[in-house]
Design an enzyme around this catalytic site. Structure first.
Site, PDB file in Angstrom:
ATOM      1  N   CYS A   2       0.833  -1.193   0.000  1.00 57.68           N
ATOM      2  CA  CYS A   2       0.000   0.000   0.000  1.00 57.68           C
ATOM      3  C   CYS A   2       0.877   1.255   0.000  1.00 57.68           C
ATOM      4  O   CYS A   2       1.876   1.313   0.691  1.00 57.68           O
ATOM      5  CB  CYS A   2      -0.953   0.075   1.191  1.00 57.68           C
ATOM      6  SG  CYS A   2      -2.169  -1.220   1.237  1.00 57.68           S
ATOM      7  N   ARG A  27       5.992  -0.508  -4.326  1.00 56.57           N
ATOM      8  CA  ARG A  27       5.579  -1.134  -3.069  1.00 56.57           C
ATOM      9  C   ARG A  27       4.636  -2.313  -3.305  1.00 56.57           C
ATOM     10  O   ARG A  27       4.420  -3.107  -2.401  1.00 56.57           O
ATOM     11  CB  ARG A  27       4.900  -0.098  -2.162  1.00 56.57           C
ATOM     12  CG  ARG A  27       5.839   1.019  -1.742  1.00 56.57           C
ATOM     13  CD  ARG A  27       5.108   2.092  -0.970  1.00 56.57           C
ATOM     14  NE  ARG A  27       4.648   1.632   0.317  1.00 56.57           N
ATOM     15  CZ  ARG A  27       5.394   1.555   1.411  1.00 56.57           C
ATOM     16  NH1 ARG A  27       6.653   1.893   1.352  1.00 56.57           N
ATOM     17  NH2 ARG A  27       4.895   1.131   2.547  1.00 56.57           N
ATOM     18  N   TRP A  76      -2.717  -2.882  -1.748  1.00 51.14           N
ATOM     19  CA  TRP A  76      -2.297  -4.287  -1.852  1.00 51.14           C
ATOM     20  C   TRP A  76      -3.261  -5.043  -0.948  1.00 51.14           C
ATOM     21  O   TRP A  76      -3.228  -4.896   0.283  1.00 51.14           O
ATOM     22  CB  TRP A  76      -0.854  -4.424  -1.370  1.00 51.14           C
ATOM     23  CG  TRP A  76      -0.224  -5.743  -1.679  1.00 51.14           C
ATOM     24  CD1 TRP A  76       0.484  -6.066  -2.803  1.00 51.14           C
ATOM     25  CD2 TRP A  76      -0.202  -6.912  -0.851  1.00 51.14           C
ATOM     26  NE1 TRP A  76       0.929  -7.358  -2.729  1.00 51.14           N
ATOM     27  CE2 TRP A  76       0.524  -7.907  -1.539  1.00 51.14           C
ATOM     28  CE3 TRP A  76      -0.743  -7.218   0.401  1.00 51.14           C
ATOM     29  CZ2 TRP A  76       0.738  -9.176  -1.021  1.00 51.14           C
ATOM     30  CZ3 TRP A  76      -0.536  -8.480   0.921  1.00 51.14           C
ATOM     31  CH2 TRP A  76       0.202  -9.454   0.207  1.00 51.14           C
ATOM     32  N   ASN A 112      -2.742   2.345   5.296  1.00 53.19           N
ATOM     33  CA  ASN A 112      -1.801   1.252   5.038  1.00 53.19           C
ATOM     34  C   ASN A 112      -1.600   0.526   6.360  1.00 53.19           C
ATOM     35  O   ASN A 112      -1.314   1.166   7.371  1.00 53.19           O
ATOM     36  CB  ASN A 112      -0.468   1.843   4.538  1.00 53.19           C
ATOM     37  CG  ASN A 112       0.642   0.810   4.478  1.00 53.19           C
ATOM     38  OD1 ASN A 112       0.377  -0.382   4.370  1.00 53.19           O
ATOM     39  ND2 ASN A 112       1.870   1.268   4.553  1.00 53.19           N
ATOM     40  N   GLY A 113      -1.763  -0.794   6.351  1.00 50.20           N
ATOM     41  CA  GLY A 113      -1.593  -1.555   7.589  1.00 50.20           C
ATOM     42  C   GLY A 113      -2.731  -2.532   7.768  1.00 50.20           C
ATOM     43  O   GLY A 113      -3.472  -2.807   6.818  1.00 50.20           O
ATOM     44  N   GLU A 495      19.494 -17.447  -2.310  1.00 51.20           N
ATOM     45  CA  GLU A 495      19.215 -16.143  -2.925  1.00 51.20           C
ATOM     46  C   GLU A 495      19.037 -16.281  -4.446  1.00 51.20           C
ATOM     47  O   GLU A 495      18.161 -15.647  -5.035  1.00 51.20           O
ATOM     48  CB  GLU A 495      20.347 -15.162  -2.571  1.00 51.20           C
ATOM     49  CG  GLU A 495      20.188 -13.759  -3.123  1.00 51.20           C
ATOM     50  CD  GLU A 495      18.939 -13.015  -2.648  1.00 51.20           C
ATOM     51  OE1 GLU A 495      18.214 -13.523  -1.777  1.00 51.20           O
ATOM     52  OE2 GLU A 495      18.685 -11.925  -3.190  1.00 51.20           O
ATOM     53  N   LYS A 499      15.703 -15.109  -6.443  1.00 52.10           N
ATOM     54  CA  LYS A 499      15.744 -14.143  -7.553  1.00 52.10           C
ATOM     55  C   LYS A 499      15.050 -14.723  -8.771  1.00 52.10           C
ATOM     56  O   LYS A 499      14.338 -14.034  -9.484  1.00 52.10           O
ATOM     57  CB  LYS A 499      17.182 -13.775  -7.929  1.00 52.10           C
ATOM     58  CG  LYS A 499      17.958 -12.882  -7.002  1.00 52.10           C
ATOM     59  CD  LYS A 499      17.406 -11.496  -6.817  1.00 52.10           C
ATOM     60  CE  LYS A 499      16.333 -11.454  -5.779  1.00 52.10           C
ATOM     61  NZ  LYS A 499      16.447 -10.856  -4.542  1.00 52.10           N
ATOM     62  N   GLU A 502      10.937 -15.264  -8.038  1.00 53.36           N
ATOM     63  CA  GLU A 502      10.073 -14.122  -7.750  1.00 53.36           C
ATOM     64  C   GLU A 502       9.811 -13.258  -8.976  1.00 53.36           C
ATOM     65  O   GLU A 502       8.766 -12.620  -9.068  1.00 53.36           O
ATOM     66  CB  GLU A 502      10.591 -13.283  -6.575  1.00 53.36           C
ATOM     67  CG  GLU A 502      11.903 -12.585  -6.782  1.00 53.36           C
ATOM     68  CD  GLU A 502      12.367 -11.822  -5.546  1.00 53.36           C
ATOM     69  OE1 GLU A 502      11.545 -11.479  -4.686  1.00 53.36           O
ATOM     70  OE2 GLU A 502      13.584 -11.566  -5.442  1.00 53.36           O
ATOM     71  N   HIS A 518      17.637 -37.093  -0.341  1.00 48.07           N
ATOM     72  CA  HIS A 518      16.563 -37.370   0.625  1.00 48.07           C
ATOM     73  C   HIS A 518      15.199 -36.966   0.077  1.00 48.07           C
ATOM     74  O   HIS A 518      14.267 -36.728   0.849  1.00 48.07           O
ATOM     75  CB  HIS A 518      16.864 -36.679   1.950  1.00 48.07           C
ATOM     76  CG  HIS A 518      18.127 -37.175   2.577  1.00 48.07           C
ATOM     77  ND1 HIS A 518      18.230 -38.432   3.130  1.00 48.07           N
ATOM     78  CD2 HIS A 518      19.351 -36.617   2.678  1.00 48.07           C
ATOM     79  CE1 HIS A 518      19.459 -38.626   3.569  1.00 48.07           C
ATOM     80  NE2 HIS A 518      20.167 -37.539   3.304  1.00 48.07           N
ATOM     81  N   LYS A 617       7.378  -4.581  -2.099  1.00 48.12           N
ATOM     82  CA  LYS A 617       8.759  -4.275  -1.715  1.00 48.12           C
ATOM     83  C   LYS A 617       8.916  -4.282  -0.200  1.00 48.12           C
ATOM     84  O   LYS A 617       9.890  -4.778   0.340  1.00 48.12           O
ATOM     85  CB  LYS A 617       9.129  -2.902  -2.276  1.00 48.12           C
ATOM     86  CG  LYS A 617      10.521  -2.429  -1.927  1.00 48.12           C
ATOM     87  CD  LYS A 617      11.522  -3.128  -2.795  1.00 48.12           C
ATOM     88  CE  LYS A 617      12.950  -2.773  -2.468  1.00 48.12           C
ATOM     89  NZ  LYS A 617      13.856  -3.853  -2.905  1.00 48.12           N
TER      90      LYS A 617
END
Ligand code: G6P
Length: 622
Positions: A2, A27, A76, A112-113, A495, A499, A502, A518, A617
């Site tokens: 948001c 965001r 969002w 926002n929240g 990482e 990358k 996403e 395994h 973000k």
């Protein structure tokens, strides 16, 4: 998550609000809206689902909305699906439809929240005759302010304060009251909100890039504080309604830092900014050529007396912690535990005395990391925040702060902030080892020199990016990709895999190479891509053997290693080399080709690299 903007001043508000929202697109959002008023009791509310461009089209880039005071929002979705009706702004009056159009409502707001007790508050408001058109917690909070405002016939700040006492959760709120034209009221708890005043105007935003064009001096509102924002003036209040003074912070980076600067995407620009981000972060930790943590306030006595370090973070910042644990344990001999903040906060793990809690966060606002920090402080732990955004909540609440110097990062997928965090943790490890006498002075000097050489080595890798671009075009249609490695190579794999998935939406997983047998190896089919990270001398042969096992089952292999290990070409189909450095610091180099691989794969698949679907973000809700 948001984005909030607000403007009051002499100019037409809507174009300024749209411009600000565009700077907050990174965001993450799925709908957007504006509420503007021209001094009359009416507010004009316009909403649109999808991209911000839809809202801009609907309002003729804002020109169709008269009025010099307004608020805007990118949403969002948390409570309720991403629809017109749930998009912000929300209004306090009872209305049909989606709460948009010309409305005469006492309170109009954006948020926002997350309001955790919204269901209970909604019941209370329903009993008092309020009707709801949306599924959002925001509509509840706007109506709750309206309820206090009208019941007690008090001013906006007092009504907001009563609301703040009653709600649980997090919020950054911008509200307009019918009876107070030209004014915006703001309140916050645990969600970011800044205010800037320039000449005869004032601005509100979730983050600096939205208002940087207009002012560099900003105020950070504290938790459970409110603000009255008027043209050219802002007044702050505490929970008692008493006026308080807040300091102004000068933003030192310039507007170009938050622009694409000729690159096709923010992510590519930020990948190229890594030599500078790493160099600047390291420079901030060097005093007369020696590593120093003096600016963080951590004393040598504290470092010497440490029995354990707990690193807590989310996403890529957690991956930095995973890498740092190997380095700190190996160099300084201090036991390290790495925890996901979302797990840590709800676990009652016994913590030994003399534990330093390190919270790593680019934004300094991630809800779970912030909550974990608070838990640690309640448990009496000394806390260090490794944060990129100056003045952010985590930075303000931790005992000590180590600022990474990466500048603003806009692409959702982090690159330069990750690299800056990594070098900061490496520097911490070396300093810790030095202070505790775990390594000789010569070794400290050698490692410091190695760290200082990293930025140029990153630049060299970037010069050779065409090879990765070519390889990514070959793998762009992959269904599954596995990243494997041991020790630090496992941390890099985590990482690299993130990358990839996403931004390319290709399913990928990172595995500690020894774990393949395994279960995961059953997923290997003809041509499944397996990326082996092979930078650790002691583990090289072990991982090569694991890759051979994948090859025997049809896998297509990419090897990532350091110059000199040319024998790897006998075992894999495609090899990428990075320059040599001390083995502890290779992640800073090895991650670069993996970032480029994710980036080019996303580009090749024609995806929205900087704003991948469903992601945000800064994750300011649980
Ligand atoms: C989001 C971002 C990631 C980031 C994570 C933690 O998921 O997309 O890039 O690593 O949040 O964010 P923080 O701001 O706490 O580092």
């Amino acid at each position: 998550m948001c984005g909030i903007v607000g403007y009051t001043g002499p100019s037409q508000a809507a174009p300024i609000l749209l411009e600000g929202l565009a700077k907050l697109e990174y965001r993450g959002y799925d709908s957007a809206g504006l509420a503007v008023r021209d001094g009359s009791a009416l507010a004009e509310v316009v909403k649109a689902t999808g991209k911000l461009a839809h809202l801009a089209d609907k309002t003729d880039q804002g020109r169709a909305l008269p009025g010099t005071c307004g608020i805007g929002h990118t949403r969002w979705a948390t409570h309720g699906d991403p629809s017109m009706v749930n998009a912000h702004p929300h209004v306090s009056g009872n209305c049909s439809g989606s709460g948009s159009g010309t409305v005469e409502s006492d309170v109009v707001g954006v948020h926002n929240g997350i309001i955790e007790n919204f269901a209970e508050l909604k019941d209370k408001l329903l009993r008092h005759g309020y009707q709801f058109y949306s599924d959002t917690d925001t509509e509840v909070v706007v109506k709750l302010v309206d309820y206090y405002y009208n019941k007690y016939r008090i001013g906006p700040v007092d009504a907001i304060n009563r609301m703040m006492v009653r709600v649980r959760g997090s919020y950054a709120l911008a509200l307009m009251f019918k009876d107070y034209p030209g004014e915006i009221y703001a309140a916050r708890k645990d969600s970011p909100l800044i205010i800037g005043v320039a000449d005869d105007a004032a601005y509100l935003a979730s983050d600096v890039p939205a208002i940087l064009k207009h002012t560099r001096s900003v105020y950070y509102i504290g938790n459970q504080q409110a603000a009255r924002v008027c043209p050219g003036q802002v007044t702050f209040y505490d929970l008692n309604g008493d006026e308080i003074q807040l300091p102004q912070t000068e933003i030192t980076w310039d507007a170009e830092a938050a622009e694409k600067g000729g690159y096709e995407h923010f992510m590519l620009k930020e990948i190229h900014e890594q030599p500078a981000a790493v160099r600047d972060t390291l420079k901030s930790l060097l005093k007369d050529g020696a590593l120093s943590l003096a600016d963080t306030g951590l004393t040598d006595e504290t470092l010497q007396g440490l029995g354990q370090i707990e690193i807590v973070a989310c996403g890529s910042a957690w991956h930095v912690g995973m890498a740092a644990q190997y380095v700190i344990e190996d160099l300084a001999g201090v036991p390290v535990r790495v925890e996901l903040a979302s797990e840590y906060r709800y676990r009652n793990a016994p913590v030994p005395k003399n534990t330093l809690m390190v919270v790593i966060s680019q934004s300094g606002e991630t809800a779970d990391s912030l909550a974990a920090l608070r838990v640690a402080r309640e448990r009496g732990l000394e806390t260090l925040a490794v944060v990129n955004v100056i003045g952010s909540t985590i930075a303000r609440e931790a005992d000590h702060v180590l600022y990474t110097v990466a500048g603003p990062e806009i692409a959702v997928a982090t690159t330069k902030a990750y690299s800056a965090q990594l070098i900061a943790l490496d520097a911490l490890a070396v300093r810790l080892a030095a202070v505790r006498g775990a390594i000789s002075e010569e070794e400290v000097q050698r490692l410091t020199d190695e760290l200082a050489a990293i930025p140029d080595k990153i630049s060299r890798i970037l010069e050779d990016k065409d090879r990765i671009q070519w390889f990514s075009s070959k793998i762009a249609n992959a269904h599954d990709i596995f990243f494997i490695g041991r020790g630090l190579d496992y941390a890099i794999s985590l990482e690299g895999s993130l990358k990839m998935k996403e931004i390319s939406y290709i399913h990928s997983e990172a595995y500690a190479a020894g774990e393949l047998k395994h279960g995961t190896i059953s997923l290997i089919e003809n041509n499944t891509l397996v990326v082996g990270v092979l930078t650790q001398p002691k583990l090289f042969e072990k991982t090569v053997s694991n890759m051979a096992e994948c090859k025997a089952r049809g896998a297509y292999l990419m090897g990532l290693t350091t110059h000199g290990n040319y024998a790897v070409e006998d075992s894999v189909d495609f090899t990428v080399y990075v320059p040599k450095t001390d083995e502890h610091f290779v992640p800073s180099l090895a991650v670069i080709p993996l970032q480029l691989l994710g980036y080019y794969t996303s580009v090749n698949r024609g995806l929205d690299v900087d704003k991948p679907r469903n992601l945000a973000k800064s994750v300011t809700v649980e």
